[in-house]
Motif scaffolding. Structure first.
Motif, PDB file in Angstrom:
ATOM      1  N   THR A 132       0.845  -1.206   0.000  1.00  0.00           N
ATOM      2  CA  THR A 132       0.000   0.000   0.000  1.00  0.00           C
ATOM      3  C   THR A 132       0.867   1.237   0.000  1.00  0.00           C
ATOM      4  O   THR A 132       0.593   2.201  -0.735  1.00  0.00           O
ATOM      5  N   LEU A 133       1.922   1.228   0.791  1.00  0.00           N
ATOM      6  CA  LEU A 133       2.854   2.347   0.818  1.00  0.00           C
ATOM      7  C   LEU A 133       3.530   2.512  -0.537  1.00  0.00           C
ATOM      8  O   LEU A 133       3.660   3.629  -1.047  1.00  0.00           O
ATOM      9  N   ALA A 134       3.942   1.415  -1.142  1.00  0.00           N
ATOM     10  CA  ALA A 134       4.594   1.481  -2.452  1.00  0.00           C
ATOM     11  C   ALA A 134       3.666   2.099  -3.498  1.00  0.00           C
ATOM     12  O   ALA A 134       4.097   2.921  -4.307  1.00  0.00           O
ATOM     13  N   ARG A 135       2.398   1.718  -3.474  1.00  0.00           N
ATOM     14  CA  ARG A 135       1.425   2.303  -4.415  1.00  0.00           C
ATOM     15  C   ARG A 135       1.309   3.808  -4.211  1.00  0.00           C
ATOM     16  O   ARG A 135       1.302   4.585  -5.167  1.00  0.00           O
ATOM     17  N   ALA A 136       1.203   4.236  -2.954  1.00  0.00           N
ATOM     18  CA  ALA A 136       1.053   5.661  -2.636  1.00  0.00           C
ATOM     19  C   ALA A 136       2.302   6.442  -3.035  1.00  0.00           C
ATOM     20  O   ALA A 136       2.206   7.545  -3.599  1.00  0.00           O
ATOM     21  N   VAL A 137       3.471   5.880  -2.778  1.00  0.00           N
ATOM     22  CA  VAL A 137       4.728   6.537  -3.140  1.00  0.00           C
ATOM     23  C   VAL A 137       4.848   6.637  -4.656  1.00  0.00           C
ATOM     24  O   VAL A 137       5.236   7.688  -5.193  1.00  0.00           O
ATOM     25  N   ALA A 138       4.511   5.580  -5.370  1.00  0.00           N
ATOM     26  CA  ALA A 138       4.571   5.610  -6.835  1.00  0.00           C
ATOM     27  C   ALA A 138       3.655   6.690  -7.391  1.00  0.00           C
ATOM     28  O   ALA A 138       4.055   7.463  -8.274  1.00  0.00           O
ATOM     29  N   GLU A 139       2.455   6.769  -6.888  1.00  0.00           N
ATOM     30  CA  GLU A 139       1.498   7.778  -7.344  1.00  0.00           C
ATOM     31  C   GLU A 139       2.022   9.188  -7.077  1.00  0.00           C
ATOM     32  O   GLU A 139       1.959  10.059  -7.944  1.00  0.00           O
ATOM     33  N   ALA A 140       2.566   9.415  -5.891  1.00  0.00           N
ATOM     34  CA  ALA A 140       3.099  10.739  -5.536  1.00  0.00           C
ATOM     35  C   ALA A 140       4.288  11.110  -6.410  1.00  0.00           C
ATOM     36  O   ALA A 140       4.392  12.248  -6.896  1.00  0.00           O
ATOM     37  N   ALA A 141       5.182  10.165  -6.649  1.00  0.00           N
ATOM     38  CA  ALA A 141       6.366  10.439  -7.470  1.00  0.00           C
ATOM     39  C   ALA A 141       5.978  10.726  -8.918  1.00  0.00           C
ATOM     40  O   ALA A 141       6.519  11.654  -9.538  1.00  0.00           O
ATOM     41  N   LEU A 142       5.052   9.959  -9.453  1.00  0.00           N
ATOM     42  CA  LEU A 142       4.631  10.163 -10.843  1.00  0.00           C
ATOM     43  C   LEU A 142       3.898  11.489 -11.057  1.00  0.00           C
ATOM     44  O   LEU A 142       3.850  11.996 -12.167  1.00  0.00           O
ATOM     45  N   ALA A 143       3.363  12.055  -9.992  1.00  0.00           N
ATOM     46  CA  ALA A 143       2.655  13.338 -10.097  1.00  0.00           C
ATOM     47  C   ALA A 143       3.611  14.534 -10.122  1.00  0.00           C
ATOM     48  O   ALA A 143       3.183  15.650 -10.401  1.00  0.00           O
ATOM     49  N   VAL A 144       4.886  14.301  -9.882  1.00  0.00           N
ATOM     50  CA  VAL A 144       5.871  15.382  -9.863  1.00  0.00           C
ATOM     51  C   VAL A 144       6.242  15.767 -11.286  1.00  0.00           C
ATOM     52  O   VAL A 144       6.612  14.905 -12.094  1.00  0.00           O
ATOM     53  N   HIS A 145       6.151  17.069 -11.583  1.00  0.00           N
ATOM     54  CA  HIS A 145       6.548  17.560 -12.912  1.00  0.00           C
ATOM     55  C   HIS A 145       8.024  17.254 -13.133  1.00  0.00           C
ATOM     56  O   HIS A 145       8.860  17.560 -12.290  1.00  0.00           O
ATOM     57  N   GLY A 146       8.327  16.638 -14.244  1.00  0.00           N
ATOM     58  CA  GLY A 146       9.701  16.264 -14.569  1.00  0.00           C
ATOM     59  C   GLY A 146       9.970  14.787 -14.427  1.00  0.00           C
ATOM     60  O   GLY A 146      10.997  14.296 -14.881  1.00  0.00           O
ATOM     61  N   VAL A 147       9.052  14.043 -13.790  1.00  0.00           N
ATOM     62  CA  VAL A 147       9.186  12.587 -13.702  1.00  0.00           C
ATOM     63  C   VAL A 147       8.446  11.996 -14.893  1.00  0.00           C
ATOM     64  O   VAL A 147       7.240  12.181 -15.047  1.00  0.00           O
ATOM     65  N   SER A 148       9.192  11.315 -15.742  1.00  0.00           N
ATOM     66  CA  SER A 148       8.603  10.703 -16.932  1.00  0.00           C
ATOM     67  C   SER A 148       7.944   9.365 -16.594  1.00  0.00           C
ATOM     68  O   SER A 148       6.861   9.055 -17.071  1.00  0.00           O
ATOM     69  N   SER A 149       8.632   8.573 -15.768  1.00  0.00           N
ATOM     70  CA  SER A 149       8.124   7.262 -15.370  1.00  0.00           C
ATOM     71  C   SER A 149       8.949   6.773 -14.188  1.00  0.00           C
ATOM     72  O   SER A 149       9.868   7.453 -13.738  1.00  0.00           O
ATOM     73  N   LEU A 150       8.631   5.588 -13.721  1.00  0.00           N
ATOM     74  CA  LEU A 150       9.413   4.961 -12.657  1.00  0.00           C
ATOM     75  C   LEU A 150      10.344   3.927 -13.278  1.00  0.00           C
ATOM     76  O   LEU A 150       9.992   3.256 -14.251  1.00  0.00           O
ATOM     77  N   GLY A 151      11.539   3.815 -12.718  1.00  0.00           N
ATOM     78  CA  GLY A 151      12.544   2.913 -13.261  1.00  0.00           C
ATOM     79  C   GLY A 151      12.337   1.477 -12.825  1.00  0.00           C
ATOM     80  O   GLY A 151      11.581   1.178 -11.904  1.00  0.00           O
ATOM     81  N   LYS A 152      13.077   0.588 -13.488  1.00  0.00           N
ATOM     82  CA  LYS A 152      12.973  -0.843 -13.216  1.00  0.00           C
ATOM     83  C   LYS A 152      14.140  -1.359 -12.388  1.00  0.00           C
ATOM     84  O   LYS A 152      14.153  -2.515 -12.005  1.00  0.00           O
ATOM     85  N   GLY A 153      15.125  -0.499 -12.137  1.00  0.00           N
ATOM     86  CA  GLY A 153      16.332  -0.938 -11.437  1.00  0.00           C
ATOM     87  C   GLY A 153      17.431  -1.197 -12.444  1.00  0.00           C
ATOM     88  O   GLY A 153      17.155  -1.504 -13.608  1.00  0.00           O
ATOM     89  N   THR A 154      18.661  -1.082 -12.004  1.00  0.00           N
ATOM     90  CA  THR A 154      19.791  -1.263 -12.909  1.00  0.00           C
ATOM     91  C   THR A 154      20.379  -2.657 -12.804  1.00  0.00           C
ATOM     92  O   THR A 154      20.496  -3.365 -13.785  1.00  0.00           O
ATOM     93  N   TYR A 155      20.753  -3.066 -11.603  1.00  0.00           N
ATOM     94  CA  TYR A 155      21.387  -4.369 -11.419  1.00  0.00           C
ATOM     95  C   TYR A 155      20.444  -5.408 -10.831  1.00  0.00           C
ATOM     96  O   TYR A 155      20.668  -6.599 -10.945  1.00  0.00           O
ATOM     97  N   ALA A 156      19.432  -4.930 -10.187  1.00  0.00           N
ATOM     98  CA  ALA A 156      18.400  -5.806  -9.625  1.00  0.00           C
ATOM     99  C   ALA A 156      17.061  -5.098  -9.816  1.00  0.00           C
ATOM    100  O   ALA A 156      17.008  -3.874  -9.918  1.00  0.00           O
TER     101      ALA A 156
END
Length: 101
Positions: A5-29
């Protein structure tokens, strides 16, 4: 609030920030939080930490340090006592057609 639930809320908040295109998948993991039958990509929640992986919009976005502070400001009220880390994984170009509209 449970981790998914926290992860969903954080994702929604981050995606609402101007300048964030999307969320990443991780680099090494893979950067994700898992729950019953679902996965929130780009946000890793543990009992002590929250890590948000963002892809910044370029060139229409904002300078990376300012973007990080905006994401931090949007997400901090949600994470409580957990340590918050913002990871800018990449820059994503905005197609010329989108920029001209």
């Amino acid at each position: 609030m449970d981790e998914i639930t926290l992860a969903r809320a954080v994702a929604e908040a981050a995606l609402a920030v101007h300048g964030v295109s999307s969320l990443g998948k991780g680099t090494y993991a893979e950067a994700a939080t898992y729950g019953a039958g679902e996965k929130v990509q780009g946000v890793v929640v543990t009992p002590s930490d929250v890590r948000v992986h963002v892809i910044a919009a370029y060139p229409d976005g904002v300078p990376v340090p300012l973007l990080v502070e905006r994401v931090r400001a949007a997400v901090t009220p949600l994470v409580g006592d957990r340590r918050l880390t913002i990871v800018v994984e990449d820059l994503e170009g905005v197609p010329e057609v989108e920029r001209s509209q």
